[in-house]
Design an enzyme around this catalytic site. Structure first.
Site, PDB file in Angstrom:
ATOM      1  N   HIS A   1      14.588 -14.470  10.962  1.00 18.20           N
ATOM      2  CA  HIS A   1      14.197 -14.459  12.375  1.00 18.20           C
ATOM      3  C   HIS A   1      12.700 -14.658  12.605  1.00 18.20           C
ATOM      4  O   HIS A   1      12.307 -15.134  13.668  1.00 18.20           O
ATOM      5  CB  HIS A   1      14.603 -13.132  13.022  1.00 18.20           C
ATOM      6  CG  HIS A   1      16.081 -12.978  13.176  1.00 18.20           C
ATOM      7  ND1 HIS A   1      16.655 -11.929  13.853  1.00 18.20           N
ATOM      8  CD2 HIS A   1      17.114 -13.754  12.747  1.00 18.20           C
ATOM      9  CE1 HIS A   1      17.977 -12.057  13.829  1.00 18.20           C
ATOM     10  NE2 HIS A   1      18.278 -13.154  13.150  1.00 18.20           N
TER      11      HIS A   1
ATOM     12  N   CYS B   1       0.886  -1.155   0.000  1.00 19.74           N
ATOM     13  CA  CYS B   1       0.000   0.000   0.000  1.00 19.74           C
ATOM     14  C   CYS B   1       0.931   1.213   0.000  1.00 19.74           C
ATOM     15  O   CYS B   1       2.146   1.056  -0.221  1.00 19.74           O
ATOM     16  CB  CYS B   1      -1.005  -0.012   1.155  1.00 19.74           C
ATOM     17  SG  CYS B   1      -0.305   0.076   2.814  1.00 19.74           S
TER      18      CYS B   1
HETATM   19  C1  RB5 Z   1      -3.933   5.383   0.719  1.00 23.35           C
HETATM   20  O1  RB5 Z   1      -3.989   6.757   0.519  1.00 23.35           O
HETATM   21  C2  RB5 Z   1      -3.044   5.032   1.892  1.00 23.35           C
HETATM   22  O2  RB5 Z   1      -3.652   5.385   3.076  1.00 23.35           O
HETATM   23  C3  RB5 Z   1      -2.720   3.560   1.883  1.00 23.35           C
HETATM   24  O3  RB5 Z   1      -2.084   3.227   0.692  1.00 23.35           O
HETATM   25  C4  RB5 Z   1      -1.785   3.051   2.969  1.00 23.35           C
HETATM   26  O4  RB5 Z   1      -0.642   3.836   3.077  1.00 23.35           O
HETATM   27  C5  RB5 Z   1      -2.416   2.800   4.271  1.00 23.35           C
HETATM   28  O5  RB5 Z   1      -1.784   2.292   5.211  1.00 23.35           O
END
Ligand code: RB5
Length: 150
Positions: free
Chosen positions: A103, A70
């Site tokens: 680990h 993400c």
């Molecule tokens: C998206 O804007 C962002 O919040 C997501 O990709 C991530 O970083 C969340 O933990």
């Protein structure tokens, strides 16, 4: 892990989409098979919607390892670690990618698509895939992870 025929799970939100596509292409060229749980564009989505199915496949033993993304790597990692058989490690350096295998016997690496370069992400993914668990004292520690206090 042997590359040929090895199936990997990959999943991201929009913040990790481009890095997922880049790493997916490189790993396919190396012989890995990828099950891509999305997302499939840069359109804004909610990371749990893609990470839950990928983490469940690993939790259920259908797929051995996964690479998730993400923007920061945090939300993806937090979602995946809700599953008892998943150990997802958030990594920002190649050394961390080695350590989560050596680990922690991690079966998922979580990468921050907005905070490291694509080449750094690829190097971390490759290190994660090529590093073995050390066992020994780390086995005892990993076994204690799910022993939550009541
Ligand atoms: C998206 O804007 C962002 O919040 C997501 O990709 C991530 O970083 C969340 O933990």
């Amino acid at each position: 892990m042997t590359k040929s025929g090895t199936v990997l799970a990959m999943a991201s939100d929009h913040g990790g989409f481009e890095m997922k596509e880049f790493i997916k292409e490189q790993l396919i060229a190396e012989g890995y098979e990828i099950k891509d749980f999305g997302t499939n564009s840069e359109e804004s989505v909610d990371y749990p919607d893609m990470i839950h199915p990928a983490a469940k496949a690993i939790n259920d033993g259908e797929i051995e390892r996964g690479i998730i993304f993400c923007g920061s790597g945090n939300g993806a990692q937090m979602t995946a670690n809700k599953y008892p058989n998943v150990r997802a490690g958030l990594c920002w350096t190649v050394e961390q990618a080695s350590l989560i295998r050596q680990h922690n016997n991690a079966n998922i690496i979580s990468l921050p698509g907005r905070f490291v370069s694509f080449d750094e992400g690829l190097a971390m993914a490759k290190k994660f895939l090529s590093t073995d668990f050390e066992g020994g004292r780390h086995t005892r520690r990993v076994e204690k992870i799910n022993k939550i206090l009541k």
